[in-house]
Scaffold this active site. Sequence first.
Site: not given
Ligand code: NAD
Length: 481
Positions: A174, A249, A283, A383
Amino acid sequence: MKTYWQNYIDGTWCDGGAGRIDVINPGTGEKLAEQALADAGDVDRAVMAARRVHLSGALSDLRPVERGRMVRAMGRYLLDHIDEIAPVLTLEQGKPLWEARIEVEGAARYFEYYGNQAETVEGRSIPLGKDYFDFTTYEPFGVSAQIIPWNYPVEMTARSLSAALATGNTCVIKTPELTPLSNAWFAQAAEAVGLPKGAVNILCGLGHQTGAALSAHPHVNQIVFTGSVPTGIAIATAAAQNVVPCVLELGGKSAAIVHDDADLAAFENDVRWGIYFNAGQVCSAMSRVIVHDSVHDELVDRMVGVAQSLTVKPGVEQPEFGPTMGAMVSEGQRDRAAQMVSDAEMQGAKVATGGRKLNIPGAFLEPTILTDVTPDMTVANEEVFGPVLSVLKFSSDDEAIKIANNTAYGLVGGVFTSNLDRATRAARHLRAGQVFVNEWYAGGVETPFGGYGKSGYGREKGREALWNYVQTKNVAIRLKG
Ligand code: NAD
């Protein structure tokens, strides 16, 4: 560049049941392309295709060296197409073109490493006396669901996809809705190396719809997620309902402890990479520096020099490796980071440099350093996921460790000193899955990576990651006579 990008399910490019989403170029703020959005029905087709291939044994019955060759060939495919992939990655994600090339090379490296590891997954024989012959084997889980973040869409997919395929799983990816386009080359690579149709499925969709449908699907056998803590909790909850394992992660608030005997000139390089690579959207970013009182002012001067030496502009204008930084992934993420800087000032932090949005179109934030940060402030605990470094002070070794361990996270940590005992003690006491001594990001694909605390569980990279994708079977044979 194509204006419309489809999903890839069961070996076929297809539209999405949920319509389309606009992909925005964060370097200009303009629309770049449209991406098909999958719905729950598309997720079901992808999972069932992956399940069919798994049950057929087309991957899991292969001699591992043959799977390994295909996995390595996928990496070579990415390198052969780097001139196509890197510009698309830059345009959708915002990073400099030279960073996008590094990301594609990093992705290829995962396929090389896990391709090579495929034939190292071996069981053992357990002695049970003369009347038995007993052995263990490691079998793939089956369908691996991988939910990818937008910060390193190519490298993060490569990290889980390569290890999952090497161990004989089939995959449903995804992609992130902000940066889905560059993942298309994984589908092309799978086809090019001769993987069966349905072994790799790549679809984009909204997290709370498509991501949620995938993580709750009853025929998904294992889940890998990289992203935020709240989403990680939602996914782990869905996984628990189906009693399937997941790897989480979830980011961090990682700290570098800089002692008075550290090489401060060398540390400038750690600041450059630790917090300004990918505009801090990493991250394992070095988002906190905890520095000894006696060298605080000198170190801040040096770090401000690093921040101010960076030119910030659209990624496509940065083909050559150098002191440059691109846009953040979206205006939303940039505004969130800028707001966290303002909130930190309200709580008593000082902006030593940066902190402002650039007055040009696109999602740009100046490389920022905050001083006078104290452990209780929000910016010291949450973060930012942007180019914002928080500087805190310490006066004793124990205090430094205490501050470093003061957040709910525990992804990585660093200690900078010329004293081996001090470094070793810190490495032992830091609550983090990986500790860097005298070089931030020391290590590589070979070294295990993952979190303590709210940074998640399970390990990616290294040989440890292989065990995420296999389950142990023991076979005990009663011999006659
Ligand atoms: P997120 O966790 O919402 O999204 C990451 C992924 O998860 C995307 O592909 C998203 O479509 C999917 N997702 C979202 N809600 C979901 C659900 N209920 N069930 C399954 N999949 C779902 O992150 P974001 O909103 O894109 O970013 C927000 C914060 O997350 C950032 O500010 C940062 O702090 C953190 N982040 C961390 C990393 C990392 O590498 N650790 C990467 C991206 C974001």
